[in-house]
Design a protein around this motif. Structure first.
Motif, PDB file in Angstrom:
ATOM      1  N   THR A  27       5.539  16.844  -0.220  1.00 17.42           N
ATOM      2  CA  THR A  27       4.758  18.364  -0.049  1.00 17.42           C
ATOM      3  C   THR A  27       5.766  18.415   1.043  1.00 17.42           C
ATOM      4  O   THR A  27       5.485  17.760   1.997  1.00 17.42           O
ATOM      5  CB  THR A  27       3.614  18.160  -0.056  1.00 17.42           C
ATOM      6  N   ARG A  43       2.706  21.635 -12.677  1.00 11.75           N
ATOM      7  CA  ARG A  43       4.043  21.072 -12.324  1.00 11.75           C
ATOM      8  C   ARG A  43       4.654  21.544 -14.205  1.00 11.75           C
ATOM      9  O   ARG A  43       5.719  21.656 -13.530  1.00 11.75           O
ATOM     10  CB  ARG A  43       4.928  20.131 -11.632  1.00 11.75           C
ATOM     11  N   HIS A  97      -4.544  27.603  -8.077  1.00  9.89           N
ATOM     12  CA  HIS A  97      -3.332  27.485  -7.940  1.00  9.89           C
ATOM     13  C   HIS A  97      -2.945  28.463  -8.973  1.00  9.89           C
ATOM     14  O   HIS A  97      -1.802  28.937  -8.899  1.00  9.89           O
ATOM     15  CB  HIS A  97      -2.529  26.272  -8.885  1.00  9.89           C
ATOM     16  N   ARG A 116      -0.193  31.513  -6.627  1.00  6.06           N
ATOM     17  CA  ARG A 116       0.508  30.061  -6.948  1.00  6.06           C
ATOM     18  C   ARG A 116       2.171  31.199  -6.645  1.00  6.06           C
ATOM     19  O   ARG A 116       3.410  30.811  -6.203  1.00  6.06           O
ATOM     20  CB  ARG A 116       1.562  29.884  -8.580  1.00  6.06           C
ATOM     21  N   ASP A 164       4.705  25.785  -4.243  1.00  4.95           N
ATOM     22  CA  ASP A 164       4.316  24.641  -4.688  1.00  4.95           C
ATOM     23  C   ASP A 164       2.737  24.612  -4.286  1.00  4.95           C
ATOM     24  O   ASP A 164       2.091  23.621  -4.200  1.00  4.95           O
ATOM     25  CB  ASP A 164       4.831  23.417  -4.385  1.00  4.95           C
ATOM     26  N   SER A 165       2.664  25.273  -5.447  1.00  5.68           N
ATOM     27  CA  SER A 165       1.407  25.683  -5.105  1.00  5.68           C
ATOM     28  C   SER A 165       0.242  24.411  -5.866  1.00  5.68           C
ATOM     29  O   SER A 165      -0.308  23.957  -5.544  1.00  5.68           O
ATOM     30  CB  SER A 165       0.743  27.303  -6.165  1.00  5.68           C
ATOM     31  N   GLY A 203       1.388  21.380  -5.674  1.00  2.00           N
ATOM     32  CA  GLY A 203       0.832  19.984  -5.516  1.00  2.00           C
ATOM     33  C   GLY A 203      -0.231  20.580  -4.002  1.00  2.00           C
ATOM     34  O   GLY A 203      -0.862  19.331  -4.058  1.00  2.00           O
TER      35      GLY A 203
END
Length: 391
Positions: free
Chosen positions: A145, A387, A108, A112, A117-118, A120
């Motif tokens: 997603t 997140r 991530h 990212r 939304d890495s 997710g």
């Protein structure tokens, strides 16, 4: 209205046709229903023939299918079997979870800036590499997603998981024996493979799709479907107790928890066909999600997602091996547990055959079923943590 009915009928009918063809026509026996349904959905969605109302209809079908599939897939789980696992197998499973969580978090950070939304996506990969495709589908719904991102991840996973499994079946044991201890054979005869698989739980050896409507099966299965609806309704009710932004996630986790609680009832676990019915519902989800995917966007985004998935799959596999070596887990247990988490329970039998080790069949299948139960929590938990940290 007619177009909506036709689209719904296609999503519900095609998986049944595919499953029946797989059972009865030799040409289709080696086809993956999951891949066929995804491809069929993608083709349908990109022909330009769907009505304007299609996205709403498909979104409703996909969301409903995920919710309904979770209890059916979990009703046959026998959590009492988990206490029978050897300490080494439980340790290997725990190390597998630690490895995929750690590598997904690192991936991530690396991706990212290039993948929306890495965090997710990391959650999806934790779900599929501790449980399986049903978990990835559930986590996708819980996290909201993007459809094209989900398809890119899933397509990459199918390709890379096949390469991983080929390695496991061929040279993996010879390679890892260089720094991992061999499996210690215990006294007594090896258990019969068929009996062992059956005792591991209905989920790994469920009946064919065509048998779901047979006498003696359809009645109890109908009751299971009613119980499925009650579990989903209860999950929806519990989600109303939290803010709207958290409701979808709470629904998935509540349904998972309630389904596991219901599975503690022996009469529910004894109902035949629940896992096969859950798989059928999951294939309905595959068609609906595929039809919402944009092939142009999918092809354009595929390379970076492919790299992301490769890093997580092979990175977590390597870290799992290192941790198992550190904690003195033998090579056979490592490979069987790795197969159970990365490829899921149905693949364990092939790995045991390749290793010539039937003793690990029951523990491996049981670990795979444990993965189905835990993966939603792990995947959603990691995604939300990333997140919250600004991912």
């Amino acid at each position: 209205m007619a177009a909506t009915i036709a689209l719904s009928a296609f999503c519900l009918g095609l998986p049944a046709i595919v499953l029946l063809l797989k059972e009865r026509v030799a040409f289709f026996t080696k086809w993956s229903p999951l891949i066929v349904c995804y491809v069929a959905g993608l083709v349908l969605g990109n022909l330009g023939i769907l009505p304007e109302s299609a996205p709403g209809v498909l979104d409703g079908i996909s969301t409903g299918a995920v919710a309904l599939s979770i209890p059916l897939l979990l009703f046959s789980v026998d959590m009492r079997k988990w206490k029978e696992l050897a300490g080494t197998t439980v340790l290997a499973f725990a190390l597998a979870c630690v490895a995929v969580l750690a590598v997904s978090a690192v991936a991530h950070v690396v991706f990212r800036d290039s993948i929306p939304d890495s965090g997710g996506i990391a959650g999806l990969l934790v779900g599929v590499y501790t449980g399986g495709t049903p978990n990835m589908a559930a986590i996708k719904t819980a996290l909201g997603t993007d459809m094209t991102s989900y398809l890119a991840v899933h397509t990459s996973d199918m390709i890379l998981s096949a390469l991983y499994f080929l390695f496991v079946l061929t040279v993996a044991r010879r390679f890892f024996r260089l720094f991992m201890r061999p499996f210690a054979q215990s006294a007594g005869p090896a258990p019969d493979a068929a009996a062992t698989a059956d005792s591991a739980g209905q989920a790994a050896t469920d009946m064919p799709f065509s048998a779901l409507a047979s006498k003696g099966v359809r009645g109890p299965l109908g009751l299971a479907l009613g119980l499925d609806l009650l579990v989903v309704a209860a999950g929806l009710g519990l989600s109303l107790l939290v803010p709207e932004t958290w409701q979808t996630m709470v629904v998935i986790l509540a349904i998972t928890s309630l389904a596991l609680a219901v599975s503690l009832v022996p009469k529910v676990r004894a109902i035949r066909g629940t896992f096969a019915a859950g798989e059928y519902v999951l294939y309905v989800f595959c068609i609906a999600v595929g039809a919402m995917g944009d092939i142009g966007r999918l092809l354009g985004s595929a390379p970076v997602y492919f790299l992301y998935v490769a890093v997580v799959l092979f990175g977590s596999f390597a870290l799992h091996a290192a941790l198992c070596a550190l904690f003195k887990v033998d090579v056979d247990t490592f490979l069987v547990v790795s197969t159970a988490t990365i490829n899921s329970a149905p693949f364990v039998g092939l790995t045991c055959v390749a290793l010539g080790n039937k003793r690990l069949l029951l523990p491996g299948i049981t670990v795979g079923i444990m993965g189905y139960a835990f993966a939603n929590y792990l995947g959603i938990g990691l995604a939300q943590a990333l997140r919250l940290m600004g991912g």
